[in-house]
Enzyme design. Structure first.
Site, mmCIF file in Angstrom:
data_model
loop_
_atom_site.group_PDB
_atom_site.id
_atom_site.type_symbol
_atom_site.label_atom_id
_atom_site.label_comp_id
_atom_site.label_asym_id
_atom_site.label_seq_id
_atom_site.Cartn_x
_atom_site.Cartn_y
_atom_site.Cartn_z
ATOM 1 N N LYS A 1 2.979 37.615 40.575
ATOM 2 C CA LYS A 1 1.808 37.838 39.713
ATOM 3 C C LYS A 1 1.755 36.829 38.563
ATOM 4 O O LYS A 1 0.724 36.219 38.318
ATOM 5 C CB LYS A 1 1.824 39.250 39.114
ATOM 6 C CG LYS A 1 1.681 40.359 40.129
ATOM 7 C CD LYS A 1 1.453 41.699 39.465
ATOM 8 C CE LYS A 1 2.626 42.213 38.630
ATOM 9 N NZ LYS A 1 3.814 42.546 39.403
ATOM 10 N N ARG B 1 -1.227 49.918 35.133
ATOM 11 C CA ARG B 1 -0.079 50.281 35.959
ATOM 12 C C ARG B 1 -0.090 51.763 36.312
ATOM 13 O O ARG B 1 0.782 52.207 37.068
ATOM 14 C CB ARG B 1 1.205 49.976 35.189
ATOM 15 C CG ARG B 1 1.884 48.674 35.564
ATOM 16 C CD ARG B 1 3.053 48.520 34.625
ATOM 17 N NE ARG B 1 4.128 47.720 35.107
ATOM 18 C CZ ARG B 1 4.284 46.428 34.793
ATOM 19 N NH1 ARG B 1 3.406 45.780 34.075
ATOM 20 N NH2 ARG B 1 5.361 45.794 35.221
ATOM 21 N N ARG C 1 15.032 34.983 40.179
ATOM 22 C CA ARG C 1 14.061 34.578 39.151
ATOM 23 C C ARG C 1 14.751 34.243 37.821
ATOM 24 O O ARG C 1 15.639 34.953 37.368
ATOM 25 C CB ARG C 1 13.050 35.710 38.915
ATOM 26 C CG ARG C 1 12.102 35.406 37.764
ATOM 27 C CD ARG C 1 10.855 36.212 37.837
ATOM 28 N NE ARG C 1 11.036 37.612 37.458
ATOM 29 C CZ ARG C 1 10.026 38.481 37.405
ATOM 30 N NH1 ARG C 1 8.806 38.095 37.751
ATOM 31 N NH2 ARG C 1 10.246 39.723 37.054
ATOM 32 N N ARG D 1 15.801 37.513 33.054
ATOM 33 C CA ARG D 1 15.269 38.596 32.229
ATOM 34 C C ARG D 1 16.214 39.793 32.272
ATOM 35 O O ARG D 1 16.780 40.102 33.317
ATOM 36 C CB ARG D 1 13.899 39.037 32.771
ATOM 37 C CG ARG D 1 12.768 38.205 32.286
ATOM 38 C CD ARG D 1 11.482 38.474 33.027
ATOM 39 N NE ARG D 1 11.108 39.895 33.148
ATOM 40 C CZ ARG D 1 9.901 40.289 33.545
ATOM 41 N NH1 ARG D 1 8.966 39.402 33.855
ATOM 42 N NH2 ARG D 1 9.612 41.570 33.659
ATOM 43 N N ARG E 1 12.275 49.794 38.484
ATOM 44 C CA ARG E 1 10.907 49.283 38.353
ATOM 45 C C ARG E 1 10.165 49.358 39.684
ATOM 46 O O ARG E 1 8.972 49.651 39.722
ATOM 47 C CB ARG E 1 10.934 47.839 37.818
ATOM 48 C CG ARG E 1 11.261 47.788 36.331
ATOM 49 C CD ARG E 1 11.809 46.442 35.937
ATOM 50 N NE ARG E 1 10.818 45.407 35.980
ATOM 51 C CZ ARG E 1 11.047 44.146 36.363
ATOM 52 N NH1 ARG E 1 12.262 43.786 36.745
ATOM 53 N NH2 ARG E 1 10.093 43.265 36.352
#
Ligand code: AMP
Length: 222
Positions: free
Chosen positions: A17, A93, A130, A162, A173
Site C-alpha cells: 500500500k 480500517r 521490509r 519498523r 496486525r
C-alpha cells in the site's frame, strides 16, 4: 470528468500500500494521507497524543476509532484535499471509520476503493524483509537496499525495521486486518466503489494495473 481524484487503498500489511500510494500521489498530483505515517510522526515528536498512539502501534493494535476519525477529519478538510482530492492509506480500517468517512465526504464521496490483493504467505515474506527510512518513510527491503549501508537514498536518514514489523506484532496486525478491515471489501463492493488489483509482481507492474483501473473508472481511455 470531475477534477481531482479521491481514492483509498485497502489490503493486508505487506501488500504494498505505502509503495503504491507514493506513486499514485505523484501520478495524480494528490496528497498521500497515511494515518500510520501521521501517528509515527506524532510519536517521534513525543507529544502526549503521539506517545499514546505509539503504545497501540507497537503492540500491533488499532488506535481507537474516535481518535483516528478526528485526525482524518481535520486533514481532509484542508484546502489541498478539498480541491485536488487524495489517496488515503491505512484509513478506513473498521466499518465505523468507513461510515464516518462516507458522511465526511458526502455528497461526492470517494471515487474508488482499491483492494490490493496478496496471499498471506507472500505478505509475511515481504513484511519480514521490509525496512523503512525513519525520516522520510521511503520503503526498502533486504533485497532492495539503499545504495550505502542502511542510509536512505532520498534523505540520508537511517533505514530500519519498523517496531511493528516484528513477528508477534505482524501476526496480531494480520489477525486484526482479517477481523476488522477485510469486511470493508464487501462494504465498498456493495456501494459499487471497489476495484481489486492483483498485488503480485514488482511495483511497476502493480502500479500499471492500478492506474488502468482508476482511469477506467474516471472515464479516461488510452
Ligand atoms: P500502517 O502504517 O498503516 O500499517 O499503520 C501502523 C499502525 O498505526 C497500525 O498498526 C495502527 O496501530 C495505527 N493505525 C494506522 N491507521 C489506523 C486506523 N485507520 N485505525 C486504527 N489504527 C490505525
Amino acid at each position: 470528468m470531475v477534477p481531482g481524484v479521491r481514492l483509498l487503498i485497502l489490503g493486508k500489511q505487506g501488500a504494498g500500500k505505502g509503495t503504491q500510494c507514493v506513486r499514485v500521489a505523484r501520478h495524480y498530483v494528490v496528497p498521500h494521507i497515511s494515518t500510520g505515517d501521521m501517528f509515527r510522526a506524532a510519536g517521534r515528536m513525543g507529544t502526549e497524543f503521539g506517545l499514546r498512539a505509539r503504545e497501540f502501534m507497537d503492540a500491533g493494535e488499532l488506535v481507537p476509532d474516535e481518535v483516528v476519525i478526528g485526525v482524518v477529519r481535520e486533514r481532509i478538510n484542508q484546502d489541498d484535499t478539498a480541491n485536488r482530492g487524495f489517496i488515503l492509506d491505512g484509513f478506513p480500517r473498521t466499518t465505523e471509520q468507513a461510515e464516518a468517512l462516507w458522511d465526511m465526504l458526502a455528497p461526492r464521496g470517494i471515487d474508488l476503493a482499491i483492494d490490493l490483493e496478496l496471499p498471506t504467505e507472500q505478505a509475511l515474506r515481504r513484511l519480514a524483509s521490509r525496512r523503512v527510512c525513519q525520516v522520510c518513510q521511503t520503503n526498502y527491503s533486504t533485497e532492495n537496499r539503499p545504495k550505502h549501508d542502511w542510509t536512505c537514498d532520498n534523505c540520508g536518514g537511517e533505514v530500519v525495521q519498523r517496531d511493528d514489523d516484528r513477528e508477534e506484532a505482524i501476526r496480531r496486525r494480520l489477525e486484526i486486518y482479517e477481523a476488522s478491515t477485510e469486511p470493508l471489501i464487501a462494504w465498498y463492493l456493495e456501494r459499487d466503489k471497489l476495484v481489486t488489483i492483483d498485488a503480485m509482481g514488482n511495483p511497476d507492474e502493480v502500479f500499471a494495473r492500478l492506474v488502468r483501473a482508476v482511469d477506467r473508472r474516471r472515464g479516461v481511455h488510452g
